[in-house]
Write an enzyme that holds these catalytic residues in place. Structure first.
Site, PDB file in Angstrom:
ATOM      1  N   PHE A 244       0.836  -1.238   0.208  1.00  0.00           N
ATOM      2  CA  PHE A 244       0.004  -0.030  -0.062  1.00  0.00           C
ATOM      3  C   PHE A 244       0.561   1.237   0.224  1.00  0.00           C
ATOM      4  O   PHE A 244       0.489   2.296   0.206  1.00  0.00           O
ATOM      5  CB  PHE A 244      -1.034   0.135   1.306  1.00  0.00           C
ATOM      6  CG  PHE A 244      -1.721  -1.229   1.165  1.00  0.00           C
ATOM      7  CD1 PHE A 244      -2.597  -1.707   0.638  1.00  0.00           C
ATOM      8  CD2 PHE A 244      -1.096  -2.228   2.420  1.00  0.00           C
ATOM      9  CE1 PHE A 244      -3.235  -2.800   0.698  1.00  0.00           C
ATOM     10  CE2 PHE A 244      -1.790  -3.567   2.521  1.00  0.00           C
ATOM     11  CZ  PHE A 244      -2.880  -3.719   1.730  1.00  0.00           C
ATOM     12  N   ALA A 513      -0.852  -1.643 -13.830  1.00  0.00           N
ATOM     13  CA  ALA A 513      -1.643  -2.631 -15.000  1.00  0.00           C
ATOM     14  C   ALA A 513      -1.326  -2.039 -16.305  1.00  0.00           C
ATOM     15  O   ALA A 513      -1.239  -2.425 -17.475  1.00  0.00           O
ATOM     16  CB  ALA A 513      -3.059  -2.459 -14.817  1.00  0.00           C
ATOM     17  N   ARG A 631     -11.095   0.994 -19.259  1.00  0.00           N
ATOM     18  CA  ARG A 631     -11.553  -0.479 -19.817  1.00  0.00           C
ATOM     19  C   ARG A 631     -10.954  -1.305 -18.517  1.00  0.00           C
ATOM     20  O   ARG A 631     -10.013  -1.320 -17.833  1.00  0.00           O
ATOM     21  CB  ARG A 631     -10.732  -0.915 -21.070  1.00  0.00           C
ATOM     22  CG  ARG A 631     -11.299  -2.363 -21.477  1.00  0.00           C
ATOM     23  CD  ARG A 631     -10.219  -2.690 -22.786  1.00  0.00           C
ATOM     24  NE  ARG A 631     -10.731  -4.006 -23.150  1.00  0.00           N
ATOM     25  CZ  ARG A 631     -10.031  -4.584 -23.833  1.00  0.00           C
ATOM     26  NH1 ARG A 631      -8.718  -4.100 -24.263  1.00  0.00           N
ATOM     27  NH2 ARG A 631     -10.237  -5.931 -24.376  1.00  0.00           N
ATOM     28  N   LYS A 636     -12.962  -9.585 -12.103  1.00  0.00           N
ATOM     29  CA  LYS A 636     -13.014 -10.175 -10.846  1.00  0.00           C
ATOM     30  C   LYS A 636     -12.080  -9.485  -9.905  1.00  0.00           C
ATOM     31  O   LYS A 636     -12.338  -8.969  -8.697  1.00  0.00           O
ATOM     32  CB  LYS A 636     -12.586 -11.449 -11.034  1.00  0.00           C
ATOM     33  CG  LYS A 636     -12.851 -12.474  -9.917  1.00  0.00           C
ATOM     34  CD  LYS A 636     -12.449 -13.847 -10.102  1.00  0.00           C
ATOM     35  CE  LYS A 636     -13.748 -14.634 -10.310  1.00  0.00           C
ATOM     36  NZ  LYS A 636     -13.214 -16.095  -9.961  1.00  0.00           N
ATOM     37  N   LYS A 704      -7.219   2.400 -16.961  1.00  0.00           N
ATOM     38  CA  LYS A 704      -6.569   3.493 -16.231  1.00  0.00           C
ATOM     39  C   LYS A 704      -5.924   3.138 -14.736  1.00  0.00           C
ATOM     40  O   LYS A 704      -5.340   3.948 -14.323  1.00  0.00           O
ATOM     41  CB  LYS A 704      -7.619   4.551 -15.808  1.00  0.00           C
ATOM     42  CG  LYS A 704      -8.198   5.382 -17.064  1.00  0.00           C
ATOM     43  CD  LYS A 704      -9.324   6.454 -16.649  1.00  0.00           C
ATOM     44  CE  LYS A 704      -9.656   7.164 -17.968  1.00  0.00           C
ATOM     45  NZ  LYS A 704     -10.737   8.166 -17.683  1.00  0.00           N
ATOM     46  N   GLU A 708      -6.204   2.892  -6.733  1.00  0.00           N
ATOM     47  CA  GLU A 708      -6.342   4.117  -5.796  1.00  0.00           C
ATOM     48  C   GLU A 708      -7.662   4.714  -5.635  1.00  0.00           C
ATOM     49  O   GLU A 708      -8.145   5.136  -4.713  1.00  0.00           O
ATOM     50  CB  GLU A 708      -5.229   4.868  -5.884  1.00  0.00           C
ATOM     51  CG  GLU A 708      -3.828   4.461  -5.055  1.00  0.00           C
ATOM     52  CD  GLU A 708      -2.672   4.638  -5.886  1.00  0.00           C
ATOM     53  OE1 GLU A 708      -2.503   4.586  -6.863  1.00  0.00           O
ATOM     54  OE2 GLU A 708      -1.632   5.289  -5.059  1.00  0.00           O
TER      55      GLU A 708
END
Lengths: 744, 172, 328
Positions: A244, A513, A631, A636, A704, A708
């Protein structure tokens, strides 16, 4: 044949099996012969110096090998720059065991190394330590006169920009509010405590297992501080038990483990205790002042937002706190100010949505206060002041579906059934309150490299030196790689957490990502081009005349788009080739688009609280979080990111508080029993909505990042719900039952 | 202002206790060890035997990451000494699957994405095994309350409850 | 944690002998608090006598109409025991309000009585604390004292007793049975724990060589009208800021007997028998409950961060009594 179009599908975590069977090994869970254990001793005082540090009794204990202190630590790198890391802030980084000076409570002052953990822990109690104590200052509110302008220098930190004439507009406006908000310090407290293993190998090389959000960052730090070459240090971190943000900078147990291993020429592991998890970076305590004004129809006339945040004496930690107030709503007159206050504490460190949770919490509470002053529905006030473009940067958004978040979230929550009057909704002896808030977070991309290896057995291994701190990186990258080359996901493996892999940015900022995903996609596309070239050369190839744009990779084949019957098996190609195909490539953010557009994710959060008016207890019974995050790569794991972030928001709103006793300058509730984070019984219904948001500008994936955005608006929504339930405006976090009882 | 502070410690090293024989039966296998009495069951598993599936999250009984089953009952391995468990049957996360076949709770945790970082997961699953055996959770609220001894900092709680409910069919 | 030797005697006389013959010896049963404190160097025994396997693990009739809880019955086994659930549901609920399922599976009834305070300063050896280091001073009085005592504290110590189970046992007028080489003795629950006074290092009146063998519950269990109300910062797995064990004996709407024990407010489970007696013969009304709450809290003294407990305790008493009387 099942489709190999995995992106956007709810694929279960590929690392799930390892995690549910206990096979996933975290930083200090590796077995090597002749391992030594280090136990760290921390300062009892917050400021002053160590005058005596006698280790003789500790060294008498059979099995104790050495005690490292500032007195016997060899001279290491001299310049500050050697101690700086990828997440450093302006200033002079803390150097463990460097001198007798004490600059914060619980500063590490010694490392006891022994043959067993128990021996090291025991011997740590035998050090004779004397201090010369100086008076410390850890009280933010009392130190405001010493505030100073935040310096530039930290990557990602943007100094606030003001516009128009906020003060003038404020005095002229018919409706206005002014308020001060405060929230306490918080510690990340991932479940896995920070730990490092320095494995001493032949020839003095080190293999380091570290709890980190960036293996390259750890490697670089060890290399520079201890004067080693890159070949001498390999850093591994395949599993990270949460971070984190606490793993963004090398923490002192890494220094300790490496120091001891190099000095003793033996493998050493050092893990912090839970108590020691309160001895380093944290979300800074902040005090914020907001002044908003509006025309009587609710049109914002001015926004003034000042933040005072704590930092250490030796570094200026900065985060983007007040800028959000110039971004989230359309307003011509905005005055923003961000000040730092130096205290005798450790330097704060980024903690999930750093700055945004702080600033947007205050802004969204102030907006709620303004809505009350205007007698306008809080959601309506947001819609009336919707910002169609980024006024801070004077750029259009690459995409912004916040309006859809508002509408779909409100619909799901049943917001239109809300009675505007505070204290108007009851259930037995519970007051019911509904509150909402908006949120935003940057959607960034960083440069990242990746490698792909396709072997003749049809197995694809893709890798990049990134991390998976629970965010789902392993899974998403596997999906992207499998889909890009049209291979069954079982044939694809993704590797990370190894400094020998192509370099990736720090895992943070919600950019992993997108950054790693773009690199994986680009790399796999290059593999695809090589495969196509080989396919074309095959005898009677149906793809002989096909160009890259004429084919798709799907279900194990390269298929001609205009004639799906014309297809070549990828397995056949690579088998015939009999050689590996290996590609290393990188992806960069589009610099031109970055100049032209503003990239942000958004959300709207709706929360229901039930407050026992007599006893002050607050329960969050329902949260709806509507997210516009581009997107969704894996619904999940994406949903889990948001669920977890909502739990964090609840925690911030009602529970988390690292409390300093200013008499000692020391965080006193430094354990998991007294530093509260939610338990299962605290968490009731959470609904997550991902609104459709197409974005073909931001990056090739159209995503995106979701790590957070999910936490940002939650504390504000809950604070507003508590007001709606009770009629009491509690302008501090966490909101605890004593605040409900004592507020008028 | 300055003053001198001295930490109050017992400044003389005491003699160490001799290691004692400890017999633990872990996941059906016998382990005969020589351990000093100050070794916790958790450290015995992780550091002396090599079962690192059982996690150390606080070492003070405040998080549940070290949950194991001793004679079928869920306990915190950090808050008991290995020597006190001499002769007892210990089940850890490594002992739940049947070969490659996951225990239904393990499979449900994967299916329901009931974890993120995975560090609390072995403790959550062992705790859920104990919970089901205890037979006290009749409702979703009961599961929440009786799983509250296992902190998940990633906040996967709703998915954890879903996973457990999918195995118990709603009631236990 | 300092080194210690270990023994596991097989009967009570041997255990008592062991603890008497070793210097700095302590009994260990569940271990859930002792090991916690040893890891923080707050407690430093040189010898541990493991009593966890002694035959003190039964719940039986005590021959006086009540139950006898063996000292080594676990908290979970006690709370879920059918006779306890039926006759002393207040005790069951109090136990289940505390700790976590895992800890309740380990912690014993005898050990529960010996839980030490959660005061931050007691736990942190870097700070002065009279309970840990007599004479070093109390850091809490001028420090962060949100969780501290409002009743019965002293200039030396404002720590609170942390147990939930003990609050119910106090309300039930339990008796603690102990033994040592000097023989058996029984201690009324109200006299078991003590106020800090000038010797805050002593939590209770147990002698160092004494072992708790059982807890006797009197016949009267208040199964019909009782409440255990626990107020804390999160929904579960947290210590009480304030808790109330309320038990009523009612005849129609008239109170025949009332018991009110408070947790989280003092160095011991807090009772005020005069206040309780004032309810006898009165109707069970909110007004009467408010009055008794005022009496119980009348001498309360708050510090910088725990002033709220005074009003909270009052309201909690009223709420608990109202629930026990089934007014709400």
């Amino acid at each position: 044949m099942s489709s190999t179009n995995y992106v956007g599908k709810p694929v279960s975590r590929v690392d799930g099996y390892a995690k549910v069977t206990g096979q996933a090994r975290y930083a200090v869970e590796h077995h090597v012969p002749n391992l030594l254990y280090g136990f760290i001793v921390n300062s009892a005082i917050a400021k002053g110096s160590v005058t005596t540090l006698d280790t003789s009794e500790a060294l008498k204990v059979p099995g104790v090998v050495q005690v490292f202190t500032h007195k016997n630590t060899p001279s290491l790198a001299w310049f500050d720059r050697s101690y700086k890391d990828q997440d450093s802030v302006p200033g002079s980084p803390f150097r463990p065991l460097h001198s007798e000076k004490i600059r914060f409570s619980m500063q590490p002052i010694a490392l006891v190394v022994a043959e067993t953990f128990e021996l090291a822990r025991y011997a740590s109690t035998l050090l004779k330590i004397e201090y010369k104590e100086e008076s410390s200052s850890t009280n933010l509110s009392e130190s405001l006169p010493q505030a100073h302008e935040a310096p530039k220098g930290k990557e990602g930190y943007m100094p606030p920009k003001s516009r128009g004439h906020a003060k003038k507009a404020f005095s002229a406006a018919p409706v206005k509010i002014q308020a001060e908000y405060i929230h306490g310090a918080e510690h990340h407290n991932p479940m896995e405590m920070h730990g490092s293993m320095a494995i001493y190998e032949k020839g003095g090389k080190l293999l380091v297992y570290d709890k980190t959000q960036g293996v390259a960052n750890t490697q670089e730090y060890v290399k520079k501080v201890f004067g080693l070459s890159k070949d001498d240090v390999r850093v591994l971190s395949p599993y990270v038990g949460g971070a984190f943000g606490s793993g963004l900078r090398p923490q002192y147990q890494l220094f300790m483990a490496v120091l001891a291993a190099l000095e003793l020429k033996q493998s050493v592991k050092v893990s912090l205790t839970r108590q020691q998890m309160f001895s380093f970076g944290h979300r800074p305590k902040s005090l914020q002042r907001l002044a908003l004004s509006a025309a009587s129809d609710g049109t914002l006339q001015s926004i003034e937002h000042t933040c005072y945040s704590e930092t250490s004496r030796f570094e200026d930690y900065t985060e983007v706190v007040v800028n959000w107030s110039g971004l989230l709503y359309q307003c011509a007159n905005v005055e923003l100010d961000y000040q730092l206050v130096k205290l005798d504490v450790y330097t704060p460190i980024d903690m999930r949505a750093p700055g945004a949770v702080t600033g947007i919490y205050a802004l969204e509470c102030a907006m709620d206060e303004l809505a009350v002053a205007l007698n306008i529905d809080p959601l309506d006030l947001r819609l009336r002041n919707y910002a169609p473009e980024d006024q801070n940067e004077k750029k259009p958004f690459s995409s912004k579906e916040l309006r859809a978040c508002y509408l779909q979230g409100a619909e799901k929550f049943g917001w239109n059934k809300r009675n505007k009057e505070p204290r108007s909704m009851r259930e037995g002896n519970q007051l019911v309150g509904w509150g909402m808030a908006s949120a935003s977070w940057d959607a960034q991309q960083q440069k990242c490299a990746a490698k792909a290896l396709l072997t003749p057995d049809g197995k694809l291994t893709v890798s990049s030196g990134t991390a998976d701190i629970g965010t789902g990186t392993y899974t998403i990258m596997t999906q992207i790689a499998a889909e890009t080359l049209g291979l069954p996901i079982e044939q694809v493996e993704f590797k990370l957490g190894d400094s020998s892999l192509p370099e990736a940015p720090l895992e943070g900022g919600s950019w992993t990502a997108v950054s790693v995903g773009s690199a994986v996609k680009a790399t796999c596309e290059e593999v695809g081009q090589k495969l196509l070239k080989l396919a074309k050369k095959k005898k009677d190839s149906p793809l002989a005349n096909a160009g890259a744009e004429d084919v798709v990779f799907e279900n194990g084949y390269i298929i001609l788009k205009k004639d799906p019957a014309a297809a070549v098996s990828i397995l056949d190609i690579i088998r015939d080739e009999r050689e590996d195909i290996e590609v290393e490539s990188a992806a960069m953010p589009g610099m031109i688009d970055k100049l032209k557009y503003s990239f942000h994710s958004h959300s709207a959060v709706f929360a229901e609280v039930k407050v026992d008016e007599d006893l002050g207890t607050i329960h969050v019974t329902r949260v709806v979080s509507a997210i516009a995050g581009g997107r969704v790569l894996n619904p999940k794991t994406a949903r889990s990111q948001i669920l977890g972030a909502v739990v964090w928001g609840i925690s911030m709103a009602l529970q988390e508080d690292s409390v300093i006793d200013h008499n000692f300058g020391r965080f006193m509730n430094h354990n998991y029993a007294e530093y509260h984070v939610p338990v299962n019984a605290d968490i009731q219904n959470i609904e997550v909505i991902f609104v459709e948001e197409e974005d073909d500008i931001i990056n090739p994936l159209g995503a995106k990042g979701l790590g957070e955005i999910g936490i940002v608006g939650v504390a504000g929504a809950i604070a507003n719900a508590v007001y709606h339930a009770t009629g009491k405006r509690i302008r501090k976090l966490p909101i605890q039952l004593d605040n409900v009882l004592s507020e008028p | 202002m300055s003053n001198t502070v001295q930490e109050k410690t017992t400044l003389a090293a005491q003699p160490l206790a001799e290691p004692l024989p400890v017999h633990l039966r872990i996941n059906g296998e016998d382990h005969r060890l020589q351990l000093r009495p100050w070794v916790s069951l958790l450290d015995a598993l992780r550091e002396y035997i090599g079962y690192t599936g059982t996690k150390k999250g606080c070492d003070h009984g405040q998080c549940g990451a070290c949950t194991v089953l001793v004679d079928g009952v869920r306990i915190n391995a950090c808050m008991t000494l290995a020597v006190m468990r001499d002769g007892q049957e210990i089940t850890t996360i490594e002992g739940l699957a049947n070969g490659d076949k996951l225990h239904p709770l393990q499979a449900a945790f994967v299916e329901h994405d009931a974890f993120q970082c995975g560090y609390c997961t072995p403790g959550q699953i062992c705790s859920a095994v104990g919970l089901i055996k205890e037979g006290r959770a009749k409702t979703r609220d009961d599961i929440r309350e009786l799983m509250s001894g296992n902190i998940c900092r990633c906040g996967a709680y709703t998915n954890i409850v879903d996973a457990i409910e999918s195995v118990t069919g709603g009631t236990i | 944690m300092n080194p210690f030797t270990y023994s596991r005697p097989t009967d009570v006389p041997a255990a008592v002998q062991d603890v008497a013959t070793h210097a700095e010896a302590k009994f260990i049963a569940g271990g859930t608090n002792l090991l916690d404190l040893m890891k923080e160097n707050v407690m430093k025994p040189h010898h541990l006598v493991d009593i966890s396997r002694l035959a003190l693990n039964k719940i039986e009739e005590n021959g006086k109409g009540g139950l006898r809880l063996g000292a080594l019955v676990t908290n979970a086994a006690t709370a879920y025991h059918p006779e306890v659930e039926k006759r002393y549901p207040l005790l069951s609920k109090a136990i289940l309000a505390g700790a976590s399922p895992q800890l309740r599976n380990m912690a014993t009834d005898g050990g529960n009585l010996l839980q030490r305070t959660r005061c931050y300063y007691f736990y942190d050896v870097a700070t002065p604390c009279n309970k840990r280091e007599p004479g070093s001073g109390c850091s809490a009085i001028k420090g962060y004292n949100r969780i501290h005592a409002i009743l019965g504290a002293s200039e030396q110590c404002i720590a609170t007793h942390p147990s939930d189970m003990c609050i119910a046992l106090a309300a039930l007028n339990a008796t603690v049975l102990v033994t040592s080489k000097r023989g058996d003795r029984s201690i009324p629950f109200a006299e078991f724990h003590r106020l800090p006074g000038d010797t805050p290092q002593l939590d209770n009146t147990l002698e160092p060589d004494e072992i708790i063998t059982a807890i006797d519950l009197p016949e009267k269990g208040f199964a019909e009208n009782h409440t255990y109300l626990k107020i804390r910062d999160r929904a579960s797995y947290a210590f009480a800021l304030v808790s109330v064990a309320a038990a009523l004996e009612l005849e129609g709407n008239t109170i025949r007997e009332a018991r009110i024990a408070l947790g989280g407010v003092a160095h011991k489970p807090w009772r005020n028998e005069a206040a309780e007696a004032s309810l006898a013969g009165k109707p069970a009304t909110k007004e009467n409950f408010q009055q008794v709450a005022g009496m119980i809290i009348s001498g309360a003294k708050g510090y910088e961060h725990n002033q709220f407990k005074i009003e909270l305790a009052k309201r909690a008493i009223v709420r608990a009594l109202s629930q026990a009387a089934k007014l709400i």
